[in-house]
Motif scaffolding. Structure first.
Motif, PDB file in Angstrom:
ATOM      1  N   ARG A  34      28.332  69.758  26.685  1.00  0.00           N
ATOM      2  CA  ARG A  34      29.819  68.991  25.909  1.00  0.00           C
ATOM      3  C   ARG A  34      30.301  67.942  26.457  1.00  0.00           C
ATOM      4  O   ARG A  34      30.993  67.495  26.631  1.00  0.00           O
ATOM      5  CB  ARG A  34      30.106  69.715  26.191  1.00  0.00           C
ATOM      6  N   ILE A  35      29.168  67.022  26.825  1.00  0.00           N
ATOM      7  CA  ILE A  35      29.973  65.417  27.312  1.00  0.00           C
ATOM      8  C   ILE A  35      29.867  64.439  26.367  1.00  0.00           C
ATOM      9  O   ILE A  35      28.884  64.069  25.341  1.00  0.00           O
ATOM     10  CB  ILE A  35      28.695  64.807  28.555  1.00  0.00           C
ATOM     11  N   TYR A  36      30.909  64.156  26.312  1.00  0.00           N
ATOM     12  CA  TYR A  36      31.747  63.063  24.893  1.00  0.00           C
ATOM     13  C   TYR A  36      31.575  61.205  25.472  1.00  0.00           C
ATOM     14  O   TYR A  36      32.558  61.688  27.013  1.00  0.00           O
ATOM     15  CB  TYR A  36      32.599  63.648  24.850  1.00  0.00           C
ATOM     16  N   ILE A  37      32.016  60.712  24.395  1.00  0.00           N
ATOM     17  CA  ILE A  37      32.436  59.349  24.602  1.00  0.00           C
ATOM     18  C   ILE A  37      33.379  58.850  23.461  1.00  0.00           C
ATOM     19  O   ILE A  37      33.618  59.321  22.338  1.00  0.00           O
ATOM     20  CB  ILE A  37      31.134  58.663  24.969  1.00  0.00           C
ATOM     21  N   ILE A  38      34.548  58.520  24.252  1.00  0.00           N
ATOM     22  CA  ILE A  38      35.299  58.149  23.114  1.00  0.00           C
ATOM     23  C   ILE A  38      35.220  56.304  23.615  1.00  0.00           C
ATOM     24  O   ILE A  38      34.891  56.483  24.962  1.00  0.00           O
ATOM     25  CB  ILE A  38      36.626  58.314  22.978  1.00  0.00           C
ATOM     26  N   GLY A  39      34.858  55.346  22.134  1.00  0.00           N
ATOM     27  CA  GLY A  39      35.250  53.753  23.278  1.00  0.00           C
ATOM     28  C   GLY A  39      35.621  53.375  22.195  1.00  0.00           C
ATOM     29  O   GLY A  39      35.804  53.139  20.801  1.00  0.00           O
ATOM     30  N   VAL A  40      36.870  52.488  22.710  1.00  0.00           N
ATOM     31  CA  VAL A  40      37.737  51.931  21.518  1.00  0.00           C
ATOM     32  C   VAL A  40      37.271  49.425  22.059  1.00  0.00           C
ATOM     33  O   VAL A  40      37.049  49.276  23.114  1.00  0.00           O
ATOM     34  CB  VAL A  40      39.248  51.850  22.104  1.00  0.00           C
ATOM     35  N   SER A  41      36.297  49.199  20.762  1.00  0.00           N
ATOM     36  CA  SER A  41      36.565  48.019  20.224  1.00  0.00           C
ATOM     37  C   SER A  41      35.634  47.462  21.374  1.00  0.00           C
ATOM     38  O   SER A  41      34.527  48.027  21.070  1.00  0.00           O
ATOM     39  CB  SER A  41      37.833  46.891  20.788  1.00  0.00           C
ATOM     40  N   MET A  42      35.449  46.615  22.442  1.00  0.00           N
ATOM     41  CA  MET A  42      35.042  46.828  23.544  1.00  0.00           C
ATOM     42  C   MET A  42      34.179  47.333  23.942  1.00  0.00           C
ATOM     43  O   MET A  42      33.104  48.614  24.276  1.00  0.00           O
ATOM     44  CB  MET A  42      35.224  45.780  24.206  1.00  0.00           C
TER      45      MET A  42
ATOM     46  N   ASP B 106      40.353  44.578   9.938  1.00  0.00           N
ATOM     47  CA  ASP B 106      39.492  44.256  10.944  1.00  0.00           C
ATOM     48  C   ASP B 106      39.041  43.057  11.152  1.00  0.00           C
ATOM     49  O   ASP B 106      38.161  42.521  10.344  1.00  0.00           O
ATOM     50  CB  ASP B 106      38.745  45.194  12.217  1.00  0.00           C
ATOM     51  N   GLU B 107      39.444  42.020  11.786  1.00  0.00           N
ATOM     52  CA  GLU B 107      39.056  40.263  11.460  1.00  0.00           C
ATOM     53  C   GLU B 107      38.644  40.042  12.704  1.00  0.00           C
ATOM     54  O   GLU B 107      38.408  38.601  13.013  1.00  0.00           O
ATOM     55  CB  GLU B 107      40.225  39.584  11.004  1.00  0.00           C
ATOM     56  N   GLU B 108      38.701  40.869  13.409  1.00  0.00           N
ATOM     57  CA  GLU B 108      38.039  40.598  15.153  1.00  0.00           C
ATOM     58  C   GLU B 108      36.353  41.437  15.507  1.00  0.00           C
ATOM     59  O   GLU B 108      35.705  40.331  16.057  1.00  0.00           O
ATOM     60  CB  GLU B 108      38.835  41.473  16.085  1.00  0.00           C
ATOM     61  N   ILE B 109      35.949  42.854  15.275  1.00  0.00           N
ATOM     62  CA  ILE B 109      35.274  43.292  15.039  1.00  0.00           C
ATOM     63  C   ILE B 109      34.801  43.570  13.370  1.00  0.00           C
ATOM     64  O   ILE B 109      35.260  44.418  12.816  1.00  0.00           O
ATOM     65  CB  ILE B 109      34.408  43.888  16.130  1.00  0.00           C
ATOM     66  N   PRO B 110      34.396  43.073  11.815  1.00  0.00           N
ATOM     67  CA  PRO B 110      34.864  43.903  11.062  1.00  0.00           C
ATOM     68  C   PRO B 110      34.222  45.078  10.387  1.00  0.00           C
ATOM     69  O   PRO B 110      33.244  44.965  11.547  1.00  0.00           O
ATOM     70  CB  PRO B 110      33.812  42.125   9.970  1.00  0.00           C
ATOM     71  N   VAL B 111      34.734  45.181   9.708  1.00  0.00           N
ATOM     72  CA  VAL B 111      34.649  47.094   9.227  1.00  0.00           C
ATOM     73  C   VAL B 111      32.929  46.975   8.896  1.00  0.00           C
ATOM     74  O   VAL B 111      32.445  47.813   8.952  1.00  0.00           O
ATOM     75  CB  VAL B 111      35.546  46.905   8.446  1.00  0.00           C
ATOM     76  N   ILE B 112      32.741  46.005   8.134  1.00  0.00           N
ATOM     77  CA  ILE B 112      31.098  46.045   7.850  1.00  0.00           C
ATOM     78  C   ILE B 112      30.023  46.943   8.835  1.00  0.00           C
ATOM     79  O   ILE B 112      29.903  47.123   8.500  1.00  0.00           O
ATOM     80  CB  ILE B 112      30.475  44.594   7.055  1.00  0.00           C
ATOM     81  N   SER B 113      30.927  46.528  10.106  1.00  0.00           N
ATOM     82  CA  SER B 113      29.691  46.872  11.244  1.00  0.00           C
ATOM     83  C   SER B 113      29.732  48.371  11.585  1.00  0.00           C
ATOM     84  O   SER B 113      28.462  48.864  11.597  1.00  0.00           O
ATOM     85  CB  SER B 113      30.048  46.034  12.677  1.00  0.00           C
ATOM     86  N   SER B 114      30.950  48.933  11.214  1.00  0.00           N
ATOM     87  CA  SER B 114      31.058  50.592  11.153  1.00  0.00           C
ATOM     88  C   SER B 114      30.665  50.997   9.692  1.00  0.00           C
ATOM     89  O   SER B 114      29.846  52.042   9.954  1.00  0.00           O
ATOM     90  CB  SER B 114      32.682  50.623  11.348  1.00  0.00           C
ATOM     91  N   ARG B 115      30.334  49.890   8.608  1.00  0.00           N
ATOM     92  CA  ARG B 115      30.150  50.772   7.361  1.00  0.00           C
ATOM     93  C   ARG B 115      28.330  51.064   7.524  1.00  0.00           C
ATOM     94  O   ARG B 115      27.956  51.453   7.079  1.00  0.00           O
ATOM     95  CB  ARG B 115      29.978  49.813   6.187  1.00  0.00           C
ATOM     96  N   THR B 116      27.876  49.883   7.992  1.00  0.00           N
ATOM     97  CA  THR B 116      26.575  49.856   8.380  1.00  0.00           C
ATOM     98  C   THR B 116      25.790  50.922   9.538  1.00  0.00           C
ATOM     99  O   THR B 116      25.176  51.419   9.425  1.00  0.00           O
ATOM    100  CB  THR B 116      26.440  48.278   8.688  1.00  0.00           C
TER     101      THR B 116
ATOM    102  N   GLY C 170      34.136  49.194  16.628  1.00  0.00           N
ATOM    103  CA  GLY C 170      33.070  48.752  16.889  1.00  0.00           C
ATOM    104  C   GLY C 170      32.192  48.335  16.686  1.00  0.00           C
ATOM    105  O   GLY C 170      31.740  48.315  15.503  1.00  0.00           O
ATOM    106  N   ALA C 171      30.585  47.986  17.318  1.00  0.00           N
ATOM    107  CA  ALA C 171      29.340  47.444  16.031  1.00  0.00           C
ATOM    108  C   ALA C 171      28.455  47.877  17.303  1.00  0.00           C
ATOM    109  O   ALA C 171      28.278  48.321  18.199  1.00  0.00           O
ATOM    110  CB  ALA C 171      29.818  45.756  16.427  1.00  0.00           C
TER     111      ALA C 171
ATOM    112  N   ALA D   8      33.886  50.679  22.171  1.00  0.00           N
ATOM    113  CA  ALA D   8      33.223  51.218  21.389  1.00  0.00           C
ATOM    114  C   ALA D   8      31.588  50.746  21.282  1.00  0.00           C
ATOM    115  O   ALA D   8      30.671  51.227  20.691  1.00  0.00           O
ATOM    116  CB  ALA D   8      33.223  51.362  19.768  1.00  0.00           C
ATOM    117  N   ILE D   9      31.618  49.162  21.736  1.00  0.00           N
ATOM    118  CA  ILE D   9      30.399  48.783  21.422  1.00  0.00           C
ATOM    119  C   ILE D   9      29.800  49.709  22.454  1.00  0.00           C
ATOM    120  O   ILE D   9      28.574  49.672  22.705  1.00  0.00           O
ATOM    121  CB  ILE D   9      29.941  46.815  22.186  1.00  0.00           C
ATOM    122  N   ALA D  10      29.825  49.654  23.949  1.00  0.00           N
ATOM    123  CA  ALA D  10      28.832  50.694  24.867  1.00  0.00           C
ATOM    124  C   ALA D  10      28.753  51.416  24.941  1.00  0.00           C
ATOM    125  O   ALA D  10      28.065  52.283  25.349  1.00  0.00           O
ATOM    126  CB  ALA D  10      30.660  50.085  26.045  1.00  0.00           C
TER     127      ALA D  10
END
Length: 265
Positions: free
Chosen positions: A153-161, A208-218, A185-186, A163-165
Motif C-alpha cells: 500500500r505505497i501510493y504517489i500523489i503528484g501535483v503539476s510537475m 488549464d492553460e499551463e498543462i492542457p487538459v487533453i494530456s489527462s484525457r489522453t 499532469g502529463a 504529477a509528471i514525475a
C-alpha cells in the motif's frame, strides 16, 4: 498536429516562472518531522514526514509519497508542505487514514530532468531516469526499511510537475506502487501500458492553460484501453490550480487507502 507544440510551450512557461508557495497558518503542519536524506546521487534532499500518531506493535501502515509542483522547489524544507500536507495532518483524516506521509523537496528544475517537446508524444523514446528520481526511490527504500510500512500500500500523489514525475515513476516501477493520483499532469500515453496494474485517479482542470487538459484525457483513454483500474475527474471552469478541488473530493482518500498492490506483473 498542434497539441505537442502547445503542450511544450506551456511547460516551458510553467517551469521557468515558478509561482510563490502558498502561506499557511503558523504551526498547521508542525506534526511533519524534518529530515535531510543524503545519498551519493543528489548529496542531500530535504523531506518532511508525518507518522501515525500511535504505532501499534506488529501493524504495518500505508505510505503516501507526495511530489510537489514547481512553485514549491527549493531547500527550505517548508515550502513543499504548502499544497496538500494539511489534508493528512488534520485530526479527522489523520485518525481515519493512519499512514506515513512523505513530502520530499526538489531543488532541481524538475523531478524528472530535461523535458523537450517530444517527451509526451506517442512514440517518443523513454527519457532516462533522472538523478532526482533515483534519489526518490532510494529515499523510499530507506523509509520502508526503517518503519513499519505496508509495502502493498505505497501510493504517489503528484501535483503539476510532481504529477509528471508520478506518472514517470509508476511506469518505471509499477511493481512498487499500489495507486497513483496525478493532478494536472502529463505523460506519453504509450508508456502507460507498463503501469496497467497500478490504480489511477486522475484530476485536471478543464481550463488549464499551463498543462492542457487533453494530456489527462489522453492518459485516461490509454489506461482504459490497457485494462487499468482508473478514475478521471475533470473540474469544470477551473484552470491549472485545480488541486484544492481535487483534495476536497470526498471520495479521494477512501479510494486511495482502499487500494493494494497487484501481485501479477
Amino acid at each position: 498536429m498542434k497539441f505537442p507544440a502547445i503542450l511544450f510551450g506551456a511547460f516551458c512557461a510553467l517551469f521557468s516562472c515558478s509561482a510563490n508557495a502558498q502561506m499557511l497558518a503558523p504551526g498547521i503542519n508542525d506534526d511533519y518531522s524534518r529530515h535531510i536524506f543524503r545519498d551519493p546521487i543528489t548529496v542531500s534532499m530535504p523531506y518532511r514526514m508525518l507518522s501515525p500518531e500511535k504505532i501499534k506493535e506488529g501493524k504495518k501502515y500505508p505510505l503516501v509519497l507526495f511530489l510537489h509542483g514547481s512553485g514549491e522547489r527549493g531547500d527550505d524544507n517548508e515550502s513543499q508542505l504548502s499544497v496538500g500536507a494539511n489534508i493528512f495532518s488534520n485530526p479527522a483524516n489523520r485518525e481515519i487514514f493512519e499512514a506515513f506521509v512523505v513530502f520530499p523537496q526538489c531543488n532541481e528544475r524538475t523531478w524528472t530532468g530535461k523535458i523537450d517537446q517530444r517527451t509526451f508524444m506517442p512514440g517518443a523514446p523513454i527519457p532516462e531516469e533522472s538523478p532526482t528520481e533515483r534519489s526518490l526511490m532510494n529515499l523510499l527504500d530507506t523509509i520502508v526499511t526503517k518503519n513499519p510500512v505496508d509495502t502493498d500500500r505505497i501510493y504517489i500523489i503528484g501535483v503539476s510537475m510532481g504529477a509528471i514525475a508520478a506518472y514517470d515513476l509508476a511506469c518505471r516501477y509499477p511493481e512498487r506502487f499500489a495507486a497513483v493520483v496525478p493532478i494536472c499532469g502529463a505523460v506519453n500515453p504509450n508508456r502507460l501500458k507498463d503501469a496497467k496494474n497500478v490504480k489511477f485517479y486522475i484530476f485536471h482542470g478543464e481550463k488549464d492553460e499551463e498543462i492542457p487538459v487533453i494530456s489527462s484525457r489522453t492518459a485516461y483513454r490509454a489506461l482504459k484501453d490497457a485494462g487499468a483500474d482508473v478514475e478521471y475527474s475533470e473540474i469544470s471552469c477551473v484552470g491549472h490550480e485545480c488541486w484544492p478541488w481535487a483534495f476536497n473530493y470526498p471520495t479521494l482518500l477512501p479510494w486511495l487507502f482502499s487500494k493494494s498492490r497487484t501481485t501479477a506483473f
